[in-house]
Design a protein around this motif. Structure first.
Motif, PDB file in Angstrom:
ATOM      1  N   GLY A   1      36.197  19.245  37.612  1.00 47.91           N
ATOM      2  CA  GLY A   1      35.590  20.878  38.817  1.00 47.91           C
ATOM      3  C   GLY A   1      36.108  21.512  39.501  1.00 47.91           C
ATOM      4  O   GLY A   1      35.115  22.501  39.465  1.00 47.91           O
ATOM      5  N   GLU A   2      37.733  21.593  40.108  1.00 50.59           N
ATOM      6  CA  GLU A   2      37.834  22.442  40.228  1.00 50.59           C
ATOM      7  C   GLU A   2      38.096  21.751  42.007  1.00 50.59           C
ATOM      8  O   GLU A   2      38.351  22.916  42.985  1.00 50.59           O
ATOM      9  CB  GLU A   2      37.331  23.549  40.142  1.00 50.59           C
TER      10      GLU A   2
ATOM     11  N   ILE B   1      28.032  23.943  50.432  1.00 51.24           N
ATOM     12  CA  ILE B   1      27.991  23.204  48.711  1.00 51.24           C
ATOM     13  C   ILE B   1      26.536  23.056  48.349  1.00 51.24           C
ATOM     14  O   ILE B   1      25.856  22.930  48.694  1.00 51.24           O
ATOM     15  CB  ILE B   1      28.647  21.825  48.851  1.00 51.24           C
ATOM     16  N   ASN B   2      27.044  24.099  47.154  1.00 50.14           N
ATOM     17  CA  ASN B   2      25.221  24.469  46.869  1.00 50.14           C
ATOM     18  C   ASN B   2      24.760  23.171  45.739  1.00 50.14           C
ATOM     19  O   ASN B   2      25.168  23.293  44.420  1.00 50.14           O
ATOM     20  CB  ASN B   2      25.462  25.392  45.926  1.00 50.14           C
ATOM     21  N   ILE B   3      24.070  22.764  46.118  1.00 46.10           N
ATOM     22  CA  ILE B   3      23.074  22.156  45.408  1.00 46.10           C
ATOM     23  C   ILE B   3      21.327  22.685  45.129  1.00 46.10           C
ATOM     24  O   ILE B   3      21.293  22.587  45.397  1.00 46.10           O
ATOM     25  CB  ILE B   3      22.757  20.424  45.872  1.00 46.10           C
ATOM     26  N   GLU B   4      21.780  22.640  43.208  1.00 47.44           N
ATOM     27  CA  GLU B   4      20.040  22.831  43.657  1.00 47.44           C
ATOM     28  C   GLU B   4      19.230  21.940  43.263  1.00 47.44           C
ATOM     29  O   GLU B   4      18.954  20.837  43.067  1.00 47.44           O
ATOM     30  CB  GLU B   4      19.781  22.690  41.429  1.00 47.44           C
TER      31      GLU B   4
ATOM     32  N   LYS C   1      39.523  26.530  47.930  1.00 40.85           N
ATOM     33  CA  LYS C   1      40.320  27.241  47.846  1.00 40.85           C
ATOM     34  C   LYS C   1      40.663  25.997  46.194  1.00 40.85           C
ATOM     35  O   LYS C   1      40.836  25.099  46.868  1.00 40.85           O
ATOM     36  CB  LYS C   1      41.640  27.224  48.456  1.00 40.85           C
ATOM     37  N   ALA C   2      40.465  27.369  45.205  1.00 42.31           N
ATOM     38  CA  ALA C   2      41.408  25.761  43.718  1.00 42.31           C
ATOM     39  C   ALA C   2      42.315  25.801  43.434  1.00 42.31           C
ATOM     40  O   ALA C   2      42.996  27.094  43.636  1.00 42.31           O
ATOM     41  CB  ALA C   2      40.271  25.932  43.250  1.00 42.31           C
TER      42      ALA C   2
ATOM     43  N   THR D   1      46.252  30.413  43.194  1.00 42.08           N
ATOM     44  CA  THR D   1      44.991  29.542  43.813  1.00 42.08           C
ATOM     45  C   THR D   1      43.225  31.124  44.376  1.00 42.08           C
ATOM     46  O   THR D   1      43.851  32.605  44.176  1.00 42.08           O
ATOM     47  CB  THR D   1      45.572  30.649  45.251  1.00 42.08           C
ATOM     48  N   ARG D   2      42.950  29.989  43.424  1.00 39.93           N
ATOM     49  CA  ARG D   2      41.662  31.129  43.550  1.00 39.93           C
ATOM     50  C   ARG D   2      40.384  30.827  44.830  1.00 39.93           C
ATOM     51  O   ARG D   2      40.438  29.665  45.334  1.00 39.93           O
ATOM     52  CB  ARG D   2      40.631  30.514  42.268  1.00 39.93           C
ATOM     53  N   ASN D   3      38.946  31.011  44.471  1.00 37.82           N
ATOM     54  CA  ASN D   3      38.406  31.221  46.121  1.00 37.82           C
ATOM     55  C   ASN D   3      37.577  30.416  45.389  1.00 37.82           C
ATOM     56  O   ASN D   3      36.813  31.255  43.992  1.00 37.82           O
ATOM     57  CB  ASN D   3      37.146  32.608  46.722  1.00 37.82           C
ATOM     58  N   SER D   4      36.834  29.033  45.130  1.00 37.34           N
ATOM     59  CA  SER D   4      35.512  28.579  44.957  1.00 37.34           C
ATOM     60  C   SER D   4      34.565  28.706  45.723  1.00 37.34           C
ATOM     61  O   SER D   4      34.820  28.360  46.731  1.00 37.34           O
ATOM     62  CB  SER D   4      36.126  26.935  44.501  1.00 37.34           C
ATOM     63  N   PRO D   5      33.686  28.806  45.340  1.00 40.30           N
ATOM     64  CA  PRO D   5      32.481  28.938  46.129  1.00 40.30           C
ATOM     65  C   PRO D   5      31.822  27.010  46.612  1.00 40.30           C
ATOM     66  O   PRO D   5      31.066  26.309  47.525  1.00 40.30           O
ATOM     67  CB  PRO D   5      30.801  28.526  44.981  1.00 40.30           C
TER      68      PRO D   5
END
Lengths: 876, 78
Positions: A835-836, A866-869, B70-71, B62-66
């Motif tokens: 999930g990255e 961290i978004n949790i529904e 960083k991913a 390198t990406r931004n990840s919510p």
């Protein structure tokens, strides 16, 4: 696994069978268009000839000498008097006719061009697809052969299978001759490997006859024989083939021969595929279309999807489901009749041999049915051999005993869209004929009790049981892996019950308190806290672990400017101190969220399971003592409230009329990106939306706090403020395609209105409530909006179902590995970190994310947010 | 065709870097990976062309990840 070798498919090759191979494969040439003689014996040279295998008991195969069970069947063949086109290759034939010379057979491209394309042929001997298409499209346009100089004529395909060259019909024999002319060296450029598929082989001169085992005839009870559809079709082919032969040798006129030839072509075509567009399907005597070769393979009921991707299983049961709040969430009530039918194998060891003997001795329900000896032979246990078997029994034997309480099963409801559609339950044998399940597990299965059926599978090996128990057991699935909040939880009546029990002023005398607690299986009696009586909060506290401390706000919270904590006047501040509910009411937030979640995480799945079991029983028991019901009268609002709502509607109408006037007189200002008309519509929609909201608030305010509908919607048991509004205040604006209703007539919505009318009533505003009843026009508008909702729902499920099928097919072999990477079956990386972010939503709590590999909390600095529904209601 | 600077600096394009021979080797070894186990990226990919990566290069994205901040992702030019 040990001893098993895995083989990897490197490549698959497809080709066309050539006539010589077909003859070599064949054990016999079939000539007689018949099956059995009067004595029911296969006719020699007929379609059921014994050289092609046996399907009758007692006979022997004339090819391999095997019997019914041992002979796999063998091919035969039919010599066709005249060649016919194979319908599956019609496109290839058409393209070849157009791209090759009618006289010399060469590819219709100049030599130098052929050479350049030849250079592009890869090691595998193929021309890349793109260039192949180039070759075809270029060669099609050539009108004079660059090799022999012959002028080319236009080839036409009259669907489904007749070719014309200019005005002249090309017979299959002509086409075959042309295919033969095409040299091997040119075929490569057209995407054909001449070793495996010479084009002339696509025009059949010999037809293979499949083994009788692939088209068995069935004997009806009446003794009548009924042949397979393929056999019927082969009979047709043989019959016409023979007639054609007779006519040719009798020197019949060309016209008649061609007619018969076409008929032969028709039969061979429908033998391959009975659903070719443009020709009528061959039918059975009864009028049913025949199921021929292509139909056996294709589609949902075809060989691939029906028999290969989907298989039937033993040790399973299916019946209607019904609720039972008195069993545990991880149990399933199984009807006695089903339990008697299904079996579980038990391996005999020196430790359980006496226990096993007890099962064998029994003649009634939980008894052993089969004995399996160490050599694998299986014996039914009967009254006759019971004593013998008891003597014989020793470690290493296996008995199969009937299903009983606490056996491990899988329980499933289709469509199995996510992992919680299939969970592991423990058996509870009960009287009755339905599966019983706890209401809290309805949600993951998406089940209700309006006639739903579910399937149960009995696990047969120790490995399967262990795996199911650790991975699939119900209490381990309480938290959804999708959004990390509980998905197995009490809802509806249980939530209302939570409020009714714990709200201020609920108290019971000793007798009733005892009754309620014992229903939940609580045997310890607390000391009374209100004089001699027991408060609801006290009873509820009995469910909580004694070390639990928790503080949060319930749904009743009104977001006061200054929160007074546990002194909250609305009793909305929940405070649990050392396992005692000090203040606040228990509602949805507690039962479906924070409280359940905290118990699961702090005390584990077992404790959470017990909480769910006990709370269900306690709250249902207390609700039954207090009483809770709804009537139509509960939706009625007072005269004053009605007046107020009328005033709101009048105001809104006035405002809308003003906007319409502004629009008509050109005083309205356009909004960015909208037309003037759209601007007006938006403004009107906004006004009417606000009007409905205001009306709803008025209604909710006038309805008492003891009104059951209000209670249900406030504590989150069932229904929303919108539902209350529509029942008591007004239904509101109806919409089709997100706009006010405007369809069916020219510039009006119903014949009743004037053309171009834009007022609120003329465009689908329903100012009545369901309680009052709708006017005829309102009724129609409501039906129009309702129809759209219904259609949308149907389309959505169909689309998402197809999407799901494709997604699952694409993802089924992808695995999250122990090192945190996600890989496919070739060990190729899909994600470097699951999930990255490497987190498992099931193990994330509130603001804390969990590292997959180490199961430790992620450090604050390592994550942004961290978004949790918190809501799981939105899944389909 | 778009200017390579425009592509690389676009707000929706994450950071792509070509890894040096040494870095690539260290990365593969430390993760126990073979080159053919990496996800691929086409040579014709606009960003690959813009940063002038060659076949066989490993690109670090390198990406931004919510959720993860960083991913990091690695792809081999194919």
């Amino acid at each position: 696994m040990k001893g098993e070798t895995t083989k990897k498919i490197d490549s698959i090759e497809f080709g066309i069978l050539d006539p010589d191979t077909i003859r070599k494969m064949s054990q016999i040439r079939v000539v007689i268009p018949d099956t059995y003689d009067e004595d029911g014996y296969p006719i020699e040279g007929g379609l059921m000839d014994l050289h092609m295998g046996v399907i009758d008991p007692g006979l022997r195969c004339k090819t391999c000498g095997g019997r019914m069970a041992t002979c796999p069947g063998h091919f035969g063949h039919i010599e066709l008097v005249r060649p016919v086109i194979h319908i599956g290759y019609i496109k290839m034939i058409y393209s070849l006719l157009k791209t090759t010379c009618r006289s010399c057979g060469r590819l219709l491209l100049p030599t130098d061009q052929i050479q350049t394309y030849k250079k592009l042929i890869t090691e595998s001997g193929e021309l890349p697809e793109e260039q192949e298409l180039d070759v075809i499209s270029q060669a099609k346009k050539v009108s004079k052969c660059p090799h022999c100089g012959k002028k080319q004529e236009k080839i036409k395909l009259i669907k489904p299978m007749t070719f014309y060259e200019g005005e002249r019909r090309l017979l299959p024999s002509d086409i075959r001759r042309r295919m033969e002319l095409i040299p091997d060296k040119d075929l490569r450029l057209l995407g054909i490997d001449p070793k495996k598929a010479r084009p002339e082989w696509a025009i059949l001169t010999v037809l293979p006859v499949p083994p009788v085992t692939a088209r068995p005839s069935i004997t009806l009870e009446t003794g009548e024989r009924s042949e397979d559809d393929l056999t019927h079709k082969l009979v047709d082919i043989l019959r016409i083939n023979q007639r054609l032969r007779d006519n040719i040798s009798a020197g019949a006129p060309q016209l008649i021969i061609e007619d018969l030839w076409d008929l032969l072509q028709y039969h061979v075509t429908t033998y391959f595929n009975n659903e070719v567009s443009g020709i009528p399907p061959a039918r059975h005597r009864s009028g049913r279309p025949l199921k021929t070769l292509a139909q056996r393979l294709k589609g949902k009921e075809g060989r691939f999807r029906y028999n290969l991707s989907g298989k039937r299983v033993n040790f399973s049961a299916r019946t209607v489901i019904s609720p039972d709040p008195n069993i545990s969430i991880n149990e399933v009530g199984v009807p006695r009749e089903i339990a008697e039918e299904l079996t579980v194998p038990e391996e005999i060891t020196e430790w359980n041999i006496n226990h096993a003997k007890d099962y064998i001795k029994r003649t009634e329900y939980p008894r052993a049915i089969y004995l399996i000896r160490p050599d694998g032979r299986r014996k039914k246990i009967t009254d006759m051999n019971r004593e013998e078997i008891l003597q014989e029994l020793a470690p290493g034997y296996v008995i199969e005993r009937q299903l009983k309480d606490d056996d491990i099963v899988l329980f499933n409801r289709q469509p199995s869209l996510h992992r919680v559609s299939m969970m592991c339950h423990l058996v509870k044998v009960l009287p009755g004929r339905t599966f019983r399940l706890h209401p809290a597990v309805c949600k993951p299965y998406n089940a209700d009790f309006d006639g739903d059926e579910m399937n149960m599978h009995v696990l047969q090996t120790e490995e399967a049981k262990a795996e199911a128990l650790t991975l699939m057991l119900v209490q381990n699935q309480i938290i959804s892996p999708r959004y990390g909040a509980p998905i197995i939880k009490g809802d509806e009546d249980i939530v209302s019950g939570g409020y009714l029990l714990t709200k201020k002023g609920t108290a019971f005398d000793k007798r009733i308190a005892e009754k309620i607690l014992i229903k939940a299986g609580i045997k310890k009696m607390p000391s009374p806290d209100i004089g001699n009586n027991y408060s609801g909060k006290l009873l509820f506290s009995m469910l909580l672990p004694s070390t639990l401390n928790l503080e949060y706000r319930s749904l009743l919270c009104r977001d006061c400017e200054k929160c007074v904590g546990s002194k909250c006047p609305y009793d909305a501040y929940v405070k649990i101190k050392r396992g005692k509910l000090v203040s606040g009411v228990i509602d949805k937030v507690s039962l479906q969220g924070i409280l359940l979640d905290t118990i699961f995480r702090q005390y584990g799945p077992e404790e959470a399971k017990e909480f769910l079991n006990k709370s269900t029983r306690l709250l249902l028991a207390s609700t039954m003592h207090q009483g809770f019901s709804v009537s139509v009268e509960d939706t009625r609002i007072s005269k004053e409230a009605q007046q107020e709502i009328k005033a709101i509607i009048a105001d809104a109408r006035q405002e809308v009329n003003r906007i319409i006037k502004d629009y008509n007189e050109g005083r309205l200002k356009k909004l960015p990106g909208k037309t003037l008309r759209e601007t007006m519509e938006d403004m009107i929609m906004a006004i009417l939306g606000k009007a409905r909201k205001d009306a709803g608030d008025v209604a909710a305010n006038y309805l008492s706090d003891y009104n059951p509908i209000i209670i249900m919607s406030r504590v989150g048991a069932r229904g929303s403020l919108l539902n209350v509004t529509q029942m008591s205040a007004m239904v509101g604006q109806q919409a089709v395609r997100g706009k006010r209703i405007m369809r069916g007539y020219r510039n009006k919505s119903l014949p009743y209105f004037k053309e171009g009318e834009m007022g609120i009533e003329a465009r689908g505003f329903v100012s009545s409530s369901f309680m009052e009843g709708l006017t005829p026009t309102e009724y129609f508008f409501h039906a129009m909006g309702g129809r759209e909702a219904l259609v949308d729902k149907g389309i959505r499920t169909a689309k998402s179902g197809y999407m799901q099928r494709r997604l699952v097919n694409a993802l089924q072999d992808i695995v999250a590995r122990k090192d945190g990477t996600v890989r496919d079956s070739d060990d190729v990386i899909v994600q470097y970190k699951y999930g990255e972010d490497g987190t498992d939503p099931m193990k994330c709590h509130g603001d804390y994310a969990v590292r997959l590999e180490t199961k430790t909390y992620v450090e604050e600095k390592d994550r942004d947010e961290i978004n949790i529904e918190d809501e799981g209601d939105d899944y389909d | 065709m778009l200017d390579s600077k425009v592509i690389v600096n676009h707000i929706l394009v994450p950071k792509h870097e070509i890894m040096s021979k040494k870095e690539s080797k260290a990365f593969l070894e430390s993760n126990g990976l073979k080159k053919d186990q990496l996800p691929r990226i086409l040579r014709e990919d606009p960003v690959v062309k813009a940063i002038k990566a060659k076949k066989g290069d490993i690109i670090k994205i390198t990406r931004n990840s919510p959720t993860a901040g960083k991913a990091v992702y690695y792809r081999m030019v194919y």
